[in-house]
Design a protein around this motif. Structure first.
Motif: not given
Length: 94
Positions: A22-40
């Motif tokens: 799979g692929l997870i795509v996340h915004g570097g400036d996401d103001e709702i879900v912290p990038e560190a949480v998605v990276a984990k």
């Protein structure tokens, strides 16, 4: 493909074991879900069996990818194109 998953508020344990790449795509400036949480989450999923989880951060993108829709589409299209090449090749080599 998962875009901006709500990893800080949702339980993703149902993905264990992950059934497919799979692929997870996340915004570097996401103001709702912290990038560190998605990276984990991406790291946790990618350590299962031999399943690969690609993780892509789009710099400057917020949670809705405002003004970064083209980058989002390009990222997803590139991933799908790679899968269409890699998966049949892996099956042929097995």
């Amino acid at each position: 493909v998962s875009v901006a998953p709500p990893a800080s508020t949702s339980d993703f344990s149902f993905l264990a074991p992950l059934p497919s790449p799979g692929l997870i795509v996340h915004g570097g400036d996401d103001e709702i879900v912290p990038e560190a949480v998605v990276a984990k989450l991406a790291h946790k999923l990618s350590t299962q069996r031999t399943i690969k989880v690609a993780y892509q951060v789009i710099t400057g993108a917020n949670h809705s990818f405002d003004n970064r829709h083209e980058d989002l589409h390009t990222t997803i299209d590139s991933y799908i194109d790679r899968q269409n090449i890699e998966l049949p090749l892996a099956a042929a080599l097995a």
